[in-house]
Enzyme design. Structure first.
Site, short mmCIF file in Angstrom:
data_model
loop_
_atom_site.label_atom_id
_atom_site.label_comp_id
_atom_site.label_asym_id
_atom_site.label_seq_id
_atom_site.Cartn_x
_atom_site.Cartn_y
_atom_site.Cartn_z
N CYS A 110 -24.40 -6.46 -0.18
CA CYS A 110 -24.12 -5.20 0.32
C CYS A 110 -23.22 -5.24 1.58
O CYS A 110 -23.81 -5.87 2.32
CB CYS A 110 -25.47 -4.21 0.51
SG CYS A 110 -24.95 -2.53 1.15
N LEU A 111 -22.20 -4.58 1.76
CA LEU A 111 -21.45 -4.59 2.85
C LEU A 111 -22.09 -4.01 4.12
O LEU A 111 -21.54 -4.36 5.33
CB LEU A 111 -20.02 -3.58 2.86
CG LEU A 111 -19.22 -4.09 1.65
CD1 LEU A 111 -18.02 -3.30 1.57
CD2 LEU A 111 -18.47 -5.73 2.02
N HIS A 133 -26.48 4.40 -3.15
CA HIS A 133 -26.05 4.57 -1.90
C HIS A 133 -25.58 6.14 -1.68
O HIS A 133 -26.10 6.70 -0.56
CB HIS A 133 -24.74 4.18 -1.63
CG HIS A 133 -24.81 2.94 -1.11
ND1 HIS A 133 -25.39 2.50 -0.03
CD2 HIS A 133 -24.34 1.57 -1.58
CE1 HIS A 133 -25.26 1.09 0.39
NE2 HIS A 133 -24.56 0.38 -0.45
N GLY A 154 -17.13 -2.63 -3.97
CA GLY A 154 -17.30 -1.37 -4.07
C GLY A 154 -17.66 -0.89 -2.78
O GLY A 154 -18.36 -1.70 -1.96
N GLN A 171 -21.42 4.97 3.41
CA GLN A 171 -21.41 3.63 4.14
C GLN A 171 -20.30 3.83 5.33
O GLN A 171 -20.21 2.95 6.10
CB GLN A 171 -20.87 2.64 3.45
CG GLN A 171 -22.07 2.06 2.36
CD GLN A 171 -21.68 0.93 1.39
OE1 GLN A 171 -20.84 1.22 0.34
NE2 GLN A 171 -21.90 -0.24 1.78
N HIS A 195 -25.67 0.38 -8.18
CA HIS A 195 -25.58 0.32 -6.56
C HIS A 195 -24.96 1.19 -5.68
O HIS A 195 -25.41 1.85 -4.56
CB HIS A 195 -24.82 -0.99 -6.35
CG HIS A 195 -24.97 -1.57 -4.96
ND1 HIS A 195 -25.66 -2.88 -4.23
CD2 HIS A 195 -24.27 -1.12 -3.66
CE1 HIS A 195 -25.54 -2.89 -3.18
NE2 HIS A 195 -24.79 -1.91 -2.61
N GLU A 196 -23.73 1.51 -6.17
CA GLU A 196 -23.14 2.68 -5.50
C GLU A 196 -23.63 4.11 -5.59
O GLU A 196 -23.76 4.63 -4.42
CB GLU A 196 -21.51 2.70 -5.92
CG GLU A 196 -20.77 1.37 -5.83
CD GLU A 196 -20.88 0.92 -4.54
OE1 GLU A 196 -20.97 1.58 -3.43
OE2 GLU A 196 -20.74 -0.52 -4.30
#
Ligand code: ZN
Length: 162
Positions: free
Chosen positions: A88-89, A134, A45, A50, A130-131
């Site tokens: 996490c990216l 963000h 995701g 991000q 999680h998203e």
């Protein structure tokens, strides 16, 4: 176009993004770029902040094709919580234990403006939370123990040095 992913420490990741309309031509570009970036990073995701885009958008692909979520809202959450590891990216290098709702129901628009409601549990419920975090400027380091937070930051610095 593959965009660069902002890393922990970048203020763009800490901004709670207000809800707003998204111009459809602009949206198309954003979704294409976010898709390219997600694929390149081999992530599950990716949320718009991000890649420096302050819109309430995230994309994900759990192996069943890409899904686009615009202005997502949690409309129900289970009282039960679940702990699992998460990466996490924006924090390359490691994972930490994060406690989240075991199940959630979310409502969002898709790229064509249709309302979608999704009941999720397990990994998908975790991904949604999680998203959406963000979009509110919240990251996994805020949701873990001080010890795990320090370990993850050290792993990220090590990763960064190559
Ligand atoms: Zn993330």
């Amino acid at each position: 176009m593959v965009l660069s992913i902002h890393k922990l420490g970048d203020p763009v990741l800490r901004y709670p993004v207000p809800e707003g309309d998204i111009d459809s031509a602009e949206l198309k570009t954003i979704i294409n770029d976010m898709t390219d970036t997600l694929r390149e990073a081999k992530g599950l995701g990716l949320a718009a902040p991000q890649v420096g885009i302050l819109k309430r958008i995230f994309v994900y692909d759990m192996g069943e094709g890409l899904r686009v979520m615009l202005n997502p809202q949690v409309v129900w959450e289970s009282p039960e919580m679940e702990e699992d590891t998460e990466g996490c990216l924006s924090i390359p290098g490691g994972e930490v234990t994060v406690r989240r709702r075991a199940a959630v129901k979310i409502k969002a628009f898709d790229e064509l403006g249709a309302i979608q409601e999704i009941d999720a549990e397990g990994l998908l419920a975790r991904l949604f939370q999680h998203e959406i975090d963000h979009l509110n400027g919240v990251m996994i380091v805020d949701r873990t123990t001080e010890e795990e937070r320090r370990r993850l930051i050290h792993e990220m610095i090590r990763e960064d040095r190559g």
